[in-house]
Motif scaffolding. Sequence first.
Motif, PDB file in Angstrom:
ATOM      1  N   LEU A 181     -28.733  14.002 -45.031  1.00  0.00           N
ATOM      2  CA  LEU A 181     -28.489  14.755 -43.797  1.00  0.00           C
ATOM      3  C   LEU A 181     -27.725  13.950 -42.751  1.00  0.00           C
ATOM      4  O   LEU A 181     -27.270  14.512 -41.755  1.00  0.00           O
ATOM      5  CB  LEU A 181     -29.812  15.209 -43.183  1.00  0.00           C
ATOM      6  N   SER A 182     -27.579  12.654 -42.953  1.00  0.00           N
ATOM      7  CA  SER A 182     -26.991  11.804 -41.925  1.00  0.00           C
ATOM      8  C   SER A 182     -25.519  12.153 -41.702  1.00  0.00           C
ATOM      9  O   SER A 182     -24.829  12.687 -42.577  1.00  0.00           O
ATOM     10  CB  SER A 182     -27.133  10.329 -42.304  1.00  0.00           C
ATOM     11  N   ASP A 183     -25.069  11.836 -40.508  1.00  0.00           N
ATOM     12  CA  ASP A 183     -23.690  12.124 -40.110  1.00  0.00           C
ATOM     13  C   ASP A 183     -22.737  11.240 -40.909  1.00  0.00           C
ATOM     14  O   ASP A 183     -22.826  10.011 -40.875  1.00  0.00           O
ATOM     15  CB  ASP A 183     -23.533  11.848 -38.615  1.00  0.00           C
ATOM     16  N   SER A 184     -21.830  11.867 -41.640  1.00  0.00           N
ATOM     17  CA  SER A 184     -20.884  11.125 -42.472  1.00  0.00           C
ATOM     18  C   SER A 184     -19.813  10.423 -41.642  1.00  0.00           C
ATOM     19  O   SER A 184     -19.128   9.527 -42.136  1.00  0.00           O
ATOM     20  CB  SER A 184     -20.200  12.075 -43.459  1.00  0.00           C
ATOM     21  N   GLY A 185     -19.648  10.860 -40.395  1.00  0.00           N
ATOM     22  CA  GLY A 185     -18.570  10.326 -39.568  1.00  0.00           C
ATOM     23  C   GLY A 185     -17.223  10.938 -39.879  1.00  0.00           C
ATOM     24  O   GLY A 185     -16.211  10.575 -39.284  1.00  0.00           O
ATOM     25  N   VAL A 186     -17.206  11.874 -40.820  1.00  0.00           N
ATOM     26  CA  VAL A 186     -15.961  12.546 -41.218  1.00  0.00           C
ATOM     27  C   VAL A 186     -16.175  14.047 -41.081  1.00  0.00           C
ATOM     28  O   VAL A 186     -17.089  14.599 -41.688  1.00  0.00           O
ATOM     29  CB  VAL A 186     -15.584  12.211 -42.680  1.00  0.00           C
ATOM     30  N   ASN A 187     -15.387  14.688 -40.297  1.00  0.00           N
ATOM     31  CA  ASN A 187     -15.530  16.130 -40.084  1.00  0.00           C
ATOM     32  C   ASN A 187     -14.806  16.878 -41.201  1.00  0.00           C
ATOM     33  O   ASN A 187     -13.766  17.499 -40.996  1.00  0.00           O
ATOM     34  CB  ASN A 187     -14.988  16.521 -38.709  1.00  0.00           C
ATOM     35  N   ARG A 188     -15.392  16.781 -42.417  1.00  0.00           N
ATOM     36  CA  ARG A 188     -14.802  17.428 -43.582  1.00  0.00           C
ATOM     37  C   ARG A 188     -15.924  17.854 -44.504  1.00  0.00           C
ATOM     38  O   ARG A 188     -16.853  17.086 -44.754  1.00  0.00           O
ATOM     39  CB  ARG A 188     -13.870  16.476 -44.321  1.00  0.00           C
ATOM     40  N   LEU A 189     -15.829  19.070 -45.025  1.00  0.00           N
ATOM     41  CA  LEU A 189     -16.852  19.544 -45.949  1.00  0.00           C
ATOM     42  C   LEU A 189     -16.907  18.626 -47.157  1.00  0.00           C
ATOM     43  O   LEU A 189     -15.882  18.396 -47.811  1.00  0.00           O
ATOM     44  CB  LEU A 189     -16.535  20.981 -46.377  1.00  0.00           C
ATOM     45  N   PRO A 190     -18.076  18.084 -47.488  1.00  0.00           N
ATOM     46  CA  PRO A 190     -18.153  17.132 -48.602  1.00  0.00           C
ATOM     47  C   PRO A 190     -18.207  17.825 -49.959  1.00  0.00           C
ATOM     48  O   PRO A 190     -19.148  17.657 -50.752  1.00  0.00           O
ATOM     49  CB  PRO A 190     -19.449  16.363 -48.299  1.00  0.00           C
ATOM     50  N   SER A 191     -17.176  18.594 -50.241  1.00  0.00           N
ATOM     51  CA  SER A 191     -17.082  19.300 -51.521  1.00  0.00           C
ATOM     52  C   SER A 191     -15.619  19.507 -51.868  1.00  0.00           C
ATOM     53  O   SER A 191     -14.864  20.078 -51.068  1.00  0.00           O
ATOM     54  CB  SER A 191     -17.790  20.660 -51.447  1.00  0.00           C
ATOM     55  N   SER A 192     -15.202  19.077 -53.062  1.00  0.00           N
ATOM     56  CA  SER A 192     -13.828  19.298 -53.501  1.00  0.00           C
ATOM     57  C   SER A 192     -13.552  20.759 -53.777  1.00  0.00           C
ATOM     58  O   SER A 192     -12.389  21.178 -53.816  1.00  0.00           O
ATOM     59  CB  SER A 192     -13.533  18.458 -54.758  1.00  0.00           C
ATOM     60  N   LYS A 193     -14.611  21.562 -53.948  1.00  0.00           N
ATOM     61  CA  LYS A 193     -14.438  22.999 -54.126  1.00  0.00           C
ATOM     62  C   LYS A 193     -14.106  23.720 -52.826  1.00  0.00           C
ATOM     63  O   LYS A 193     -13.629  24.851 -52.851  1.00  0.00           O
ATOM     64  CB  LYS A 193     -15.729  23.624 -54.690  1.00  0.00           C
ATOM     65  N   GLY A 194     -14.450  23.058 -51.708  1.00  0.00           N
ATOM     66  CA  GLY A 194     -14.198  23.673 -50.429  1.00  0.00           C
ATOM     67  C   GLY A 194     -15.306  24.583 -49.961  1.00  0.00           C
ATOM     68  O   GLY A 194     -15.145  25.282 -48.956  1.00  0.00           O
ATOM     69  N   VAL A 195     -16.441  24.570 -50.652  1.00  0.00           N
ATOM     70  CA  VAL A 195     -17.556  25.419 -50.228  1.00  0.00           C
ATOM     71  C   VAL A 195     -18.872  24.804 -50.703  1.00  0.00           C
ATOM     72  O   VAL A 195     -18.946  24.268 -51.814  1.00  0.00           O
ATOM     73  CB  VAL A 195     -17.411  26.862 -50.761  1.00  0.00           C
ATOM     74  N   ILE A 196     -19.870  24.841 -49.821  1.00  0.00           N
ATOM     75  CA  ILE A 196     -21.262  24.582 -50.195  1.00  0.00           C
ATOM     76  C   ILE A 196     -22.054  25.749 -49.634  1.00  0.00           C
ATOM     77  O   ILE A 196     -22.096  25.962 -48.424  1.00  0.00           O
ATOM     78  CB  ILE A 196     -21.784  23.251 -49.596  1.00  0.00           C
ATOM     79  N   GLU A 197     -22.656  26.497 -50.516  1.00  0.00           N
ATOM     80  CA  GLU A 197     -23.342  27.718 -50.077  1.00  0.00           C
ATOM     81  C   GLU A 197     -24.763  27.425 -49.622  1.00  0.00           C
ATOM     82  O   GLU A 197     -25.349  26.447 -50.009  1.00  0.00           O
ATOM     83  CB  GLU A 197     -23.328  28.737 -51.213  1.00  0.00           C
TER      84      GLU A 197
END
Length: 197
Positions: A181-197
Amino acid sequence: MESKTMTVSIERNTKETKIRMSLKQGFDPSNIETGVGFLNHMLNLFAFHGHFVLNLTVDGDTNVDAHHTTEDVGIVLGQLLAEMGKEKERITRYGTAYVPMDETLARSVTDISGRPYLHFDADFSKATVGTFDVELVKEFFYAVVIHARYTTHLDLIRGGNTHHEIEALFKAFAQSVRIALSDSGVNRLPSSKGVIE
């Protein structure tokens, strides 16, 4: 990160349990009263090692046994964790933790994947801790993981004392969730698919 300071809460009432729970990230003391002493202890450990503040009251049918209370608390906790992690562009997503307790070693690997799945491999040394039936440990984690929509692998690698075995699993799970849950520091969805449902 906004979700670090947000408080999420649920009130859930059934014919078997009445639950009021709130959850936020932080270091204040938690206030937990489930009516099941061993579950209180494990949830306090989860909150402390996950860096959560958990406030919980349960009115459950513990005159029958601890099953409904344990499972329903897991359901509500999972729902709150799902709400807490809804800003998926900010999360790290994956978390891994090993926790030793003397002779015992537990591992938890968590993916905030949107694909609920629990692998649970724990051969406990005894069937009970006090009056608590240890088969409820798997029921609890299953309820949490399914309702949080996590993929989690929980493994008791080495054991000995049943209290230590369960405690190590709760602590490892808490830390893997905290990392995921921690902040990755990167404002990007962490999925190469472009979606986490």
